[in-house]
Design a protein around this motif. Structure first.
Motif, PDB file in Angstrom:
ATOM      1  N   ARG A  29       0.830  -1.207   0.000  1.00 61.66           N
ATOM      2  CA  ARG A  29       0.000   0.000   0.000  1.00 61.66           C
ATOM      3  C   ARG A  29       0.866   1.259   0.000  1.00 61.66           C
ATOM      4  NH1 ARG A  29      -4.538   1.882   4.480  1.00 61.66           N
ATOM      5  NH2 ARG A  29      -5.417   3.560   3.199  1.00 61.66           N
ATOM      6  N   VAL A  30       2.031   1.161   0.633  1.00 63.25           N
ATOM      7  CA  VAL A  30       2.953   2.295   0.661  1.00 63.25           C
ATOM      8  C   VAL A  30       3.461   2.593  -0.743  1.00 63.25           C
ATOM      9  CG1 VAL A  30       5.165   3.135   1.529  1.00 63.25           C
ATOM     10  CG2 VAL A  30       3.632   1.878   3.047  1.00 63.25           C
ATOM     11  N   ALA A  31       3.836   1.550  -1.477  1.00 64.86           N
ATOM     12  CA  ALA A  31       4.316   1.740  -2.843  1.00 64.86           C
ATOM     13  C   ALA A  31       3.234   2.376  -3.711  1.00 64.86           C
ATOM     14  CB  ALA A  31       4.762   0.406  -3.425  1.00 64.86           C
ATOM     15  N   GLU A  32       1.996   1.962  -3.505  1.00 64.37           N
ATOM     16  CA  GLU A  32       0.880   2.539  -4.254  1.00 64.37           C
ATOM     17  C   GLU A  32       0.714   4.022  -3.929  1.00 64.37           C
ATOM     18  OE1 GLU A  32      -3.981   1.999  -4.616  1.00 64.37           O
ATOM     19  OE2 GLU A  32      -2.786   0.517  -3.553  1.00 64.37           O
ATOM     20  N   PHE A  33       0.812   4.339  -2.645  1.00 63.34           N
ATOM     21  CA  PHE A  33       0.723   5.734  -2.198  1.00 63.34           C
ATOM     22  C   PHE A  33       1.832   6.575  -2.829  1.00 63.34           C
ATOM     23  CE2 PHE A  33       2.625   8.664   0.989  1.00 63.34           C
ATOM     24  CZ  PHE A  33       1.649   9.654   1.000  1.00 63.34           C
ATOM     25  N   LEU A  34       3.053   6.056  -2.823  1.00 64.52           N
ATOM     26  CA  LEU A  34       4.178   6.806  -3.371  1.00 64.52           C
ATOM     27  C   LEU A  34       4.038   7.012  -4.873  1.00 64.52           C
ATOM     28  CD1 LEU A  34       7.144   5.270  -1.348  1.00 64.52           C
ATOM     29  CD2 LEU A  34       6.199   7.588  -1.154  1.00 64.52           C
ATOM     30  N   ARG A  35       3.581   5.997  -5.570  1.00 66.54           N
ATOM     31  CA  ARG A  35       3.397   6.152  -7.014  1.00 66.54           C
ATOM     32  C   ARG A  35       2.329   7.208  -7.317  1.00 66.54           C
ATOM     33  NH1 ARG A  35       4.257   0.411  -6.981  1.00 66.54           N
ATOM     34  NH2 ARG A  35       1.995   0.053  -6.836  1.00 66.54           N
ATOM     35  N   ALA A  36       1.269   7.217  -6.527  1.00 72.79           N
ATOM     36  CA  ALA A  36       0.215   8.214  -6.721  1.00 72.79           C
ATOM     37  C   ALA A  36       0.747   9.624  -6.445  1.00 72.79           C
ATOM     38  CB  ALA A  36      -0.981   7.910  -5.818  1.00 72.79           C
ATOM     39  N   CYS A  37       1.545   9.754  -5.391  1.00 71.38           N
ATOM     40  CA  CYS A  37       2.131  11.059  -5.073  1.00 71.38           C
ATOM     41  C   CYS A  37       3.108  11.506  -6.157  1.00 71.38           C
ATOM     42  CB  CYS A  37       2.844  11.003  -3.728  1.00 71.38           C
ATOM     43  SG  CYS A  37       1.757  10.921  -2.283  1.00 71.38           S
ATOM     44  N   ALA A  38       3.910  10.567  -6.639  1.00 76.11           N
ATOM     45  CA  ALA A  38       4.910  10.900  -7.666  1.00 76.11           C
ATOM     46  C   ALA A  38       4.248  11.377  -8.949  1.00 76.11           C
ATOM     47  CB  ALA A  38       5.796   9.700  -7.939  1.00 76.11           C
TER      48      ALA A  38
END
Length: 205
Positions: free
Chosen positions: A171-180
């Motif tokens: 879920r963290v990776a998903e959050f970071l990709r969305a932020c990026a």
């Protein structure tokens, strides 16, 4: 010449707020635990003058970096009060997390996130990023649940994106990709750095 620790402590009682602020900023850099009691006493005097919010900010930050845990209760109480200068809440959130015992970090962070004061949450997340704290999955979920409903332009995502380099889970990776891929350049940069495994502890400002 920079103030010595003793000179900085003595200057906390200066009649001029800029001098007191300079002393607190110096003690913040020194991070000397011995300065904690004097800083807390100076802060107790400072809160009576709403005009000197910048000095109050530096004193709170210094208490956090000095690790003066007896200040935790008074700082939580101060965080419950209204502050016209909302930047003070950032310092309070930062200090509340820094001064909490390691086993209490999750509770301190949740307390700040659930306070209803966005700047308090911002400061707490900044402390998590600055200290490279790796949160347990349940706490990570709480952070992401807190950030999820926010507008994509909201800067509260910045420190979470920076801190997430140390957080586990898909879920963290998903959050970071969305932020990026998001609209805020600072948040996108922090998220991209975390995806690359790079840590940062300063804001882009």
């Amino acid at each position: 010449m920079p103030l010595t620790p003793d000179e900085a402590v003595a200057q906390l009682g200066h009649r001029l707020s800029p001098k007191r602020r300079s002393a607190a900023r110096r003690l913040r850099r020194l991070a000397d635990p011995a300065a904690g009691p004097s800083l807390l006493e100076a802060l107790r005097r400072e809160v009576h003058d709403p005009r000197t919010w910048e000095t109050r900010y530096e004193m709170v930050m210094a208490l956090g970096t000095c690790g003066h845990r007896p200040a935790l209760g008074p700082l939580r109480e101060l965080a419950r009060r209204p502050h016209e200068a909302t930047t003070v809440y950032v310092a309070l959130g930062d200090a509340v997390v820094r001064l909490s015992a390691p086993e209490d970090t999750a509770d301190a962070l949740r307390w700040c996130l659930d306070s209803g004061t966005p700047m308090l949450a911002d400061g707490a997340l900044r402390a998590v990023a600055a200290q490279h704290l790796s949160l347990v999955p349940a706490t990570v979920d709480h952070v992401l649940d807190f950030l999820g409903p926010l507008d994509p332009h909201d800067g509260l995502r910045f420190w979470a994106a920076a801190a997430a380099v140390d957080w586990p889970g898909p879920r963290v990776a998903e959050f970071l990709r969305a932020c990026a891929a998001g609209p805020r350049a600072d948040v996108a940069e922090a998220a991209a750095a975390s995806l690359r495994g790079e840590r940062r502890t300063s804001s882009p400002a």
